[in-house]
Motif scaffolding. Sequence first.
Motif, short mmCIF file in Angstrom:
data_model
loop_
_atom_site.label_atom_id
_atom_site.label_comp_id
_atom_site.label_asym_id
_atom_site.label_seq_id
_atom_site.Cartn_x
_atom_site.Cartn_y
_atom_site.Cartn_z
N ASN A 16 0.81 -1.21 0.14
CA ASN A 16 0.03 0.00 0.08
C ASN A 16 0.81 1.18 -0.16
O ASN A 16 1.47 1.58 -1.00
CB ASN A 16 -0.95 0.10 1.03
N ASP A 17 0.88 1.95 1.27
CA ASP A 17 1.67 3.20 1.16
C ASP A 17 3.08 3.06 1.74
O ASP A 17 3.54 3.98 2.34
CB ASP A 17 0.99 4.32 1.80
N VAL A 18 3.49 1.84 1.98
CA VAL A 18 4.86 1.51 2.44
C VAL A 18 5.65 0.79 1.41
O VAL A 18 5.36 -0.05 0.62
CB VAL A 18 4.90 0.59 3.63
N ALA A 19 6.94 1.30 1.32
CA ALA A 19 8.00 0.65 0.42
C ALA A 19 9.14 -0.01 1.12
O ALA A 19 9.49 0.72 2.10
CB ALA A 19 8.44 1.56 -0.62
N ILE A 20 9.51 -1.22 0.70
CA ILE A 20 10.63 -1.89 1.35
C ILE A 20 11.75 -2.51 0.42
O ILE A 20 11.07 -2.87 -0.57
CB ILE A 20 10.12 -3.39 2.22
N THR A 21 12.84 -2.03 0.66
CA THR A 21 13.78 -2.32 -0.45
C THR A 21 15.13 -2.91 0.50
O THR A 21 15.49 -2.32 1.40
CB THR A 21 14.44 -1.16 -0.99
N ASP A 22 15.55 -4.00 -0.18
CA ASP A 22 16.81 -4.48 0.37
C ASP A 22 17.75 -4.49 -0.64
O ASP A 22 17.58 -4.87 -1.78
CB ASP A 22 16.52 -6.08 0.71
N PHE A 23 18.93 -3.91 -0.38
CA PHE A 23 19.99 -3.80 -1.31
C PHE A 23 21.29 -4.32 -0.77
O PHE A 23 21.75 -4.33 0.35
CB PHE A 23 20.29 -2.21 -1.50
N HIS A 24 21.94 -5.22 -1.75
CA HIS A 24 23.37 -5.60 -1.58
C HIS A 24 24.12 -5.07 -2.64
O HIS A 24 24.02 -5.38 -3.81
CB HIS A 24 23.79 -6.97 -1.33
N CYS A 25 24.72 -3.66 -2.45
CA CYS A 25 25.44 -3.10 -3.52
C CYS A 25 26.96 -3.45 -3.73
O CYS A 25 27.58 -2.94 -2.79
CB CYS A 25 25.53 -1.58 -3.15
N VAL A 26 27.18 -4.02 -4.81
CA VAL A 26 28.73 -4.52 -4.83
C VAL A 26 29.40 -3.07 -5.23
O VAL A 26 30.47 -2.89 -4.70
CB VAL A 26 28.74 -5.44 -6.14
N SER A 27 28.94 -2.46 -6.38
CA SER A 27 29.25 -0.87 -6.82
C SER A 27 28.72 -0.15 -5.76
O SER A 27 27.61 -0.37 -5.18
CB SER A 27 28.97 -0.74 -8.15
N PRO A 28 29.19 1.22 -5.64
CA PRO A 28 28.59 2.10 -4.72
C PRO A 28 27.55 3.02 -5.53
O PRO A 28 27.56 2.93 -6.73
CB PRO A 28 29.95 3.29 -4.69
N LEU A 29 26.61 3.42 -4.68
CA LEU A 29 25.63 4.26 -5.48
C LEU A 29 25.94 5.79 -4.80
O LEU A 29 26.37 5.97 -3.85
CB LEU A 29 24.16 3.81 -4.74
N GLN A 30 25.14 6.71 -5.84
CA GLN A 30 25.34 8.10 -5.29
C GLN A 30 24.36 8.87 -6.32
O GLN A 30 24.37 8.67 -7.39
CB GLN A 30 26.91 8.55 -5.83
N THR A 31 23.43 9.72 -5.41
CA THR A 31 22.72 10.49 -6.11
C THR A 31 23.25 11.93 -6.61
O THR A 31 24.33 11.93 -6.15
CB THR A 31 21.45 10.92 -5.35
N THR A 32 22.74 12.56 -7.45
CA THR A 32 23.15 13.70 -7.95
C THR A 32 22.20 14.89 -8.50
O THR A 32 20.71 14.30 -8.41
CB THR A 32 24.17 13.44 -9.31
N GLY A 33 22.37 15.92 -8.62
CA GLY A 33 21.32 16.86 -9.32
C GLY A 33 20.69 17.41 -8.14
O GLY A 33 21.15 17.63 -6.96
N THR A 34 19.83 18.40 -8.61
CA THR A 34 18.80 19.02 -7.77
C THR A 34 17.84 18.19 -7.05
O THR A 34 17.15 17.31 -7.68
CB THR A 34 18.16 20.04 -8.46
N LEU A 35 17.68 18.33 -5.63
CA LEU A 35 16.83 17.51 -4.97
C LEU A 35 15.50 17.86 -5.16
O LEU A 35 15.18 19.11 -5.70
CB LEU A 35 16.95 17.90 -3.27
N GLY A 36 14.53 17.18 -5.02
CA GLY A 36 13.15 17.24 -5.39
C GLY A 36 12.35 18.23 -4.47
O GLY A 36 12.88 18.60 -3.66
N ARG B 117 24.80 8.27 -0.71
CA ARG B 117 25.92 7.64 -1.26
C ARG B 117 26.34 6.47 -0.45
O ARG B 117 26.07 6.51 0.80
CB ARG B 117 27.08 8.53 -1.69
N THR B 118 26.76 5.41 -1.12
CA THR B 118 27.08 4.19 -0.34
C THR B 118 28.41 4.11 -0.64
O THR B 118 29.00 4.48 -1.66
CB THR B 118 26.41 2.95 -0.58
N VAL B 119 29.16 3.12 0.26
CA VAL B 119 30.58 2.80 0.00
C VAL B 119 30.62 1.27 -0.81
O VAL B 119 29.21 0.69 -0.78
CB VAL B 119 31.45 2.41 1.21
N PRO B 120 31.29 0.71 -1.45
CA PRO B 120 31.21 -0.57 -2.13
C PRO B 120 30.82 -1.63 -0.96
O PRO B 120 31.33 -1.46 0.08
CB PRO B 120 32.54 -0.96 -2.76
N HIS B 121 30.00 -2.61 -1.49
CA HIS B 121 29.80 -3.83 -0.62
C HIS B 121 28.86 -3.26 0.61
O HIS B 121 28.93 -3.70 1.49
CB HIS B 121 30.94 -4.68 -0.23
#
Length: 326
Positions: free
Chosen positions: A64-84, A130-134
């Motif tokens: 419904n109005d809840v989202a659940i995400t499980d991540f195992h990030c081998v590579s790093p993640l990083q956002t960019t740009g203008t915030l919403g 942003r995340t670090v690898p792994h």
Amino acid sequence: MNSTEPAGGGAFSLDTTVPGAVSRGFDSFLREWETRIGDGFPQPAYSPATTGDFRVKGRAAKVNDVAITDFHCVSPLQTTGTLGDIEDQVRMYVVRRGAWALGETPGRGEHTVAAGQFLLRHVGRPAHFRTVPHTTAKILVLPAAMLKPLLGNRSVIGPANSAEVRLLAAHANMIHATMAGLSPAGVEAARSTLIELTKAVAKRRFDDVEPRLAPALAQAAKDLANSRLADPELSPTMLARELNVSVRTLQRAFAETGESLTAYIRHRRLEEARLALTAPSGHLSISELAAHWQFADSSHFTRAFKKHYGQTPTRYRRSTQPTGRG
């Protein structure tokens, strides 16, 4: 990639770490997210490095109005740009490995959720991350209406292995496992329990008389027991202490599964011993197996094994050996 979409929710899992999947990994993730999770949970803009090398194993579910995400990030993640724009949500980050950094500007003024920690807070506006690898993390996005009065402007920070977080994680994992078969009423029940368990994290106290939370408590006890099957101290008393509830509350929750907690521990130890009997190398003796899995002695282990599997450990080992093997 697997996808499900019951009424009131949706789910998918993906693994872009396998050969051949990296080149289309981010596009696959974004397509599945937009299709299964929906517009209520928009994804931010990601850095070119992230979209070009998106090696992630994960799963996501919308309840419904809840989202659940499980991540195992081998590579790093990083956002960019203008915030919403301003958003009115509560977010929870549970980091098991690596680190998840949040801030107004990438790399500056950040708060880092380190491995073994959680962060729960009301979000007035989106934040870069942003995340670090792994990095391995669970992220929940929840409606603010029922949680903001409890949180106010404060952030709740603590250990990821706290009793309340264990319960919340156990329930979230059950949702991932059962999402495809949930009816609309089941989706709503799962959502309500997520909200109640998040309140328990915020209050640092589990409502042990709330019947909707019993399945999560039983699952958390199973998860904890499974991680400590060889521990001589494993018992209902130890599990109740770790989960911050009374033994009676834990036993009452577990009774709904159809067996006692003591029986569950015994059956799981027998199952692990059975698997060890057929290990391709490094066979332990019957006495060694009995001691490792906390049976009083080899005779007690043999009687319990025969009662459960219909034959002695020795006979079972022989019956599973390949022909011609001594």
